[in-house]
Design a protein around this motif. Structure first.
Motif, short mmCIF file in Angstrom:
data_model
loop_
_atom_site.label_atom_id
_atom_site.label_comp_id
_atom_site.label_asym_id
_atom_site.label_seq_id
_atom_site.Cartn_x
_atom_site.Cartn_y
_atom_site.Cartn_z
N PHE A 192 -10.89 0.36 -15.76
CA PHE A 192 -11.42 -0.93 -16.22
C PHE A 192 -11.05 -2.04 -15.25
N GLY A 193 -9.82 -1.99 -14.71
CA GLY A 193 -9.36 -3.01 -13.78
C GLY A 193 -9.76 -2.78 -12.34
N HIS A 194 -10.54 -1.70 -12.10
CA HIS A 194 -10.99 -1.35 -10.74
C HIS A 194 -9.80 -1.18 -9.80
N ASP A 195 -8.74 -0.59 -10.38
CA ASP A 195 -7.47 -0.45 -9.67
C ASP A 195 -7.24 1.00 -9.27
N ALA A 196 -7.09 1.25 -7.97
CA ALA A 196 -6.88 2.62 -7.48
C ALA A 196 -5.44 3.06 -7.69
N ASN A 197 -5.01 3.01 -8.94
CA ASN A 197 -3.64 3.36 -9.29
C ASN A 197 -3.53 4.88 -9.45
N GLY A 257 -0.46 15.50 -1.26
CA GLY A 257 0.51 14.86 -2.15
C GLY A 257 1.01 13.52 -1.69
N ASN A 258 0.57 13.02 -0.54
CA ASN A 258 1.02 11.74 -0.02
C ASN A 258 -0.13 10.75 0.08
N ALA A 259 0.17 9.49 -0.18
CA ALA A 259 -0.86 8.45 -0.13
C ALA A 259 -1.37 8.27 1.29
N THR A 260 -2.67 8.10 1.42
CA THR A 260 -3.26 7.79 2.72
C THR A 260 -3.16 6.29 2.95
N SER A 261 -3.50 5.86 4.13
CA SER A 261 -3.49 4.42 4.43
C SER A 261 -4.84 3.82 4.08
N TYR A 262 -5.23 3.99 2.80
CA TYR A 262 -6.54 3.53 2.36
C TYR A 262 -6.56 2.02 2.16
N SER A 263 -7.75 1.47 2.19
CA SER A 263 -7.94 0.04 1.97
C SER A 263 -8.08 -0.24 0.48
N GLU A 264 -7.21 -1.08 -0.07
CA GLU A 264 -7.30 -1.45 -1.48
C GLU A 264 -8.62 -2.17 -1.77
N GLU A 265 -9.05 -2.96 -0.82
CA GLU A 265 -10.32 -3.70 -1.00
C GLU A 265 -11.49 -2.73 -1.12
N THR A 266 -11.52 -1.71 -0.24
CA THR A 266 -12.59 -0.71 -0.30
C THR A 266 -12.51 0.09 -1.60
N ALA A 267 -11.29 0.45 -1.97
CA ALA A 267 -11.10 1.21 -3.21
C ALA A 267 -11.60 0.43 -4.41
#
Length: 407
Positions: free
Chosen positions: A313-318, A355-365
Motif C-alpha cells: 500500500f505504501g509502495h515501499d520495497a520493504n 540472500g543479500n540486498a542489491t544496490s537497487y534504486s528506492e525511487e525505481t522500486a
C-alpha cells in the motif's frame, strides 16, 4: 480456447434474472436466478470452516448425489449462517417455491446466500423475489450482467469471465461469475462463484476437474485471512453443446481443464484485486521450491502478511517483510541463496541476490510498486516446483468498511 474479453457469451440453454427484493437497503439488486432448460450434472466445492451456512449444507448434499440440478437461487444481504434448523428449512422453502414454478423437485434447486451472519432470511421477500424473477428469465447477456451485480455485497464491481473452445467438433462455452471482497481466505472468502457450461461431461470428471482446479486458484487468494462460513463454488454442465460426452481423461478433458483453470484463475484474481479498500493486486510467485506444497505455503504466507500488505500500500520495497513471511511459513529453506525481484508495468527490479540486498534504486522500486498490479518473485533455489498466490494491499479503507459493515 478463445477468451471473450468484452461482453460475455451465454452457454446454450441457460437463462438468468435479477431483482431488488428489499433484502438490502436503498433498493439495490439483491437476488439472482440462473436456470437451465435441461438438467445439469453438478460439481461443488465449499468452505472448510467448521461453521457452515445452511445453503452450504443444502448444496453439498445435492452435489454429492446423482441429482441433476436445474437452477441456482442466490440472495445477498443475509448469509443464512448460524441460523440452526430454521435456516435449513428456509433453504428448503426457497427451493420449493422455485421448484413449483417449473414442476421440478426442490432438490434440483441449488441455493446460495451472502451477507450478515446470524440473521434469518426474510422469507416473504425471498418468495416475492422469486415470483418477480421467474417471468423475467431471459437468455440474454444483460440479464447475466444484472445477476452478477445482484450477488455483490461490499464488491465495487461485478466479476465475470468467459471462454469458448471446440470439443468434439462442437463449440463449447464456459461462463462464470463470482462475488468476493472481504472475509476472503478460501480453504476449499465471503466468496461465491457460479460457473455454467453447455459441455457434455460425466459428473465424476466434472467434480474432479473442479476440485483439482480450486486448489490452484481460489485457494491461492487471500484478502484478510478470514475463511467465510459461506464459501461456495458451483459448476453446472447441461450438455447442450452436444459434444461427445467426456467420460475419460482424454485430450478433450485436458482442454476443458485448461479452460476451467482460466475461468477460475481470472475470477480469483478479480476477487483479490477488489479486496475491501484495496488499491493494488499483489501477486507472489515462489519458484524452484523443494515441493509443490512448499511453494504454495511460501507464496501464500507472503500475500497474507499484514506487514507486507501494508508495504505494498505504501509502495515501499520493504523486502525484509517478505523474507520474514517466508521464514515463519513453516517451510525449511536456505535464506542465504534466495533471489527476489519486483515487477509491474513500470518495469522490473532485482532486490535480493543470494540472500543479500542489491544496490537497487528506492525511487525505481517505488515507481514499480505504485502500479495497480504488482508482482514479487522469489527463487528458493531448492528444487523445481513453483506456485503463485494473489492478495491485495492493506489500506485505511479496509478498517473503515469492516467497522461499518452492519450499520
Amino acid at each position: 480456447m478463445k477468451v471473450i474479453e468484452e461482453e460475455i457469451k451465454i452457454p446454450k440453454g441457460y437463462k438468468a434474472a435479477a431483482v431488488s427484493a428489499g433484502i438490502k437497503k436503498e433498493n439495490r439488486l439483491d437476488m439472482a436466478l440462473i436456470f437451465s432448460e435441461s438438467p445439469c450434472v453438478t460439481a461443488g466445492t465449499y468452505t472448510t470452516n467448521v461453521v457452515k451456512a445452511a445453503p452450504v449444507l443444502w448444496d453439498k448434499e445435492i452435489t454429492a448425489s446423482d441429482t441433476k440440478a436445474r437452477a441456482i437461487v442466490v440472495n445477498s444481504g443475509v448469509a443464512n449462517a448460524c441460523t440452526g434448523k430454521e435456516g435449513m428449512l428456509y433453504c428448503e422453502d426457497t427451493a420449493k417455491t422455485l421448484s413449483e414454478k417449473f414442476n421440478i423437485l426442490p432438490k434440483e434447486v441449488l441455493v446460495a446466500s451472502t451477507g450478515v451472519i446470524g440473521a434469518q432470511l426474510p422469507m416473504d421477500k425471498i418468495k416475492s423475489g422469486i415470483e418477480k424473477m421467474v417471468p423475467d428469465l431471459k437468455e440474454e447477456v444483460s440479464n447475466f450482467e444484472l445477476a452478477s451485480k445482484a450477488i455483490m455485497t461490499t464488491d465495487t464491481l461485478p466479476k465475470k469471465a468467459c471462454v469458448t473452445l471446440e470439443i468434439g467438433g462442437k463449440e463449447v462455452t464456459i461462463t462464470g461469475m463470482c462475488k468476493g471482497s472481504g472475509m476472503i481466505h478460501p480453504n476449499m472468502c465471503t466468496m461465491l462463484s457460479f460457473i455454467i457450461t453447455d459441455l457434455a461431461i460425466s459428473k465424476n470428471l466434472l467434480q474432479k476437474a473442479l476440485s483439482k482446479n480450486v486448489d490452484d486458484t481460489y485457494n491461492m487468494i487471500s484478502v484478510d485471512g478470514d475463511t467465510s462460513t459461506n464459501d461456495t463454488v458451483l459448476l453446472l454442465a447441461n450438455g447442450k453443446a452436444q459434444n461427445p460426452e467426456i467420460t475419460e481423461e482424454n485430450e478433450d478433458y485436458k482442454a476443458f481443464e485448461e479452460a476451467l483453470n482460466y475461468i477460475n484463475e481470472t475470477l480469483a484474481k478479480k476477487i483479490a484485486s477488489d479486496g475491501e479498500g484495496a488499491t493494488a493486486l499483489f501477486e507472489m510467485t515462489v519458484k524452484n521450491a523443494a515441493t509443490k506444497k512448499d511453494a504454495k505455503i511460501l507464496s501464500k504466507s507472503v500475500i497474507t502478511s499484514n506487514l507486507t500488505k501494508a508495504a505494498i500500500f505504501g509502495h515501499d520495497a520493504n523486502w525484509g517483510r517478505i523474507i520474514c513471511a517466508l521464514g515463519y511459513s513453516g517451510v525449511d529453506f536456505d535464506p542465504e541463496v534466495i533471489d527476489l525481484y519486483f515487477e509491474s508495468k513500470a518495469g522490473k527490479i532485482d532486490i535480493l541476490k543470494n540472500g543479500n540486498a542489491t544496490s537497487y534504486s528506492e525511487e525505481t522500486a517505488t515507481k514499480i510498486l505504485s502500479e495497480p498490479y504488482v508482482k514479487a518473485v522469489a527463487d528458493m533455489k531448492n528444487g523445481k516446483e513453483s506456485a503463485t498466490a494473489w492478495g491485495c494491499d492493506l489500506t485505511y479503507e479496509y478498517v473503515k468498511i469492516n467497522a461499518d459493515y452492519r450499520s
